[in-house]
Each structure stands twice: as structure tokens, then as C-alpha cells.
Scaffold this motif. Structure first.
Motif, PDB file in Angstrom:
ATOM      1  N   GLU A  10       0.819  -1.212   0.000  1.00  0.00           N
ATOM      2  CA  GLU A  10       0.000   0.000   0.000  1.00  0.00           C
ATOM      3  C   GLU A  10       0.852   1.261   0.000  1.00  0.00           C
ATOM      4  O   GLU A  10       0.499   2.251  -0.621  1.00  0.00           O
ATOM      5  CB  GLU A  10      -0.952   0.013   1.199  1.00  0.00           C
ATOM      6  N   LYS A  13       2.176   1.841  -3.570  1.00  0.00           N
ATOM      7  CA  LYS A  13       1.161   1.808  -4.629  1.00  0.00           C
ATOM      8  C   LYS A  13       1.053   3.178  -5.287  1.00  0.00           C
ATOM      9  O   LYS A  13       1.134   4.212  -4.636  1.00  0.00           O
ATOM     10  CB  LYS A  13      -0.186   1.411  -4.036  1.00  0.00           C
ATOM     11  N   HIS A  14       0.865   3.174  -6.586  1.00  0.00           N
ATOM     12  CA  HIS A  14       0.611   4.378  -7.361  1.00  0.00           C
ATOM     13  C   HIS A  14      -0.766   4.227  -7.999  1.00  0.00           C
ATOM     14  O   HIS A  14      -1.233   3.116  -8.225  1.00  0.00           O
ATOM     15  CB  HIS A  14       1.665   4.558  -8.460  1.00  0.00           C
ATOM     16  N   ILE A  15      -1.404   5.348  -8.294  1.00  0.00           N
ATOM     17  CA  ILE A  15      -2.716   5.326  -8.940  1.00  0.00           C
ATOM     18  C   ILE A  15      -2.663   6.283 -10.123  1.00  0.00           C
ATOM     19  O   ILE A  15      -2.270   7.443  -9.969  1.00  0.00           O
ATOM     20  CB  ILE A  15      -3.831   5.740  -7.959  1.00  0.00           C
ATOM     21  N   GLU A  21      -4.659   1.145 -10.050  1.00  0.00           N
ATOM     22  CA  GLU A  21      -3.510   0.963  -9.162  1.00  0.00           C
ATOM     23  C   GLU A  21      -2.374   0.279  -9.917  1.00  0.00           C
ATOM     24  O   GLU A  21      -2.603  -0.616 -10.724  1.00  0.00           O
ATOM     25  CB  GLU A  21      -3.893   0.100  -7.967  1.00  0.00           C
ATOM     26  N   TRP A  23       2.216  -0.644  -9.516  1.00  0.00           N
ATOM     27  CA  TRP A  23       3.455  -0.628  -8.743  1.00  0.00           C
ATOM     28  C   TRP A  23       4.624  -0.624  -9.708  1.00  0.00           C
ATOM     29  O   TRP A  23       4.588  -1.262 -10.755  1.00  0.00           O
ATOM     30  CB  TRP A  23       3.545  -1.879  -7.859  1.00  0.00           C
TER      31      TRP A  23
END
Length: 75
Positions: A10, A13-15, A21, A23
Motif C-alpha cells: 500500500e 502503490k501508485h494510482i 492501481e 506498482w
């Protein structure tokens, strides 16, 4: 270089702009306790092959990106 060894999925994590989502492999590698990029790259390639063998579109799950890093001189 940042120390990711104590981070969680978490925390790294990138969005994207569509809310998807993702990584970065270089950030994920130490979280999964790989100390060597070459060994982690082999694991990624095996996962890609598993997708291919399962008739799953690889590009739906793996996208090759280059991430610029700042060097000591700031160049």
C-alpha cells in the motif's frame, strides 16, 4: 536511493489518472525481499510467460516504463 525494505504494498502503490492501481518493479523488488535486480527480472519474466500460457494479454498487466533518477550532480 530510498529504503523500501520496511514498506508495504500500500505504501508504494501508485494510482494513474483513471484510478488504476500500479506498482513500479524497482520499488516492489525490495518489498518482496529481492536484493538483486537480475533475479527479480527473471521472476517478472516468468510471470509474463505464465500470463501468455494462460492466454492473458501481457500488456494488460505489465507495462515497460523507464523512470528517471536524479544522479549526484543533479544532471
Amino acid at each position: 536511493m530510498k529504503n523500501y525494505s520496511n514498506k508495504t504494498f500500500e505504501e508504494i502503490k501508485h494510482i494513474d489518472e483513471d484510478g488504476v492501481e500500479f506498482w513500479y518493479a524497482r520499488e516492489l523488488m525490495p518489498v518482496l525481499q529481492y536484493s538483486n535486480w537480475q533475479n527479480f527480472e527473471k521472476t517478472i519474466k516468468k510471470a509474463m510467460l505464465a500470463c501468455e500460457n494462460s492466454n492473458i494479454t501481457i500488456t494488460d498487466h505489465f507495462i515497460e516504463v523507464s523512470k528517471m533518477v536524479q544522479i549526484g550532480s543533479g544532471a
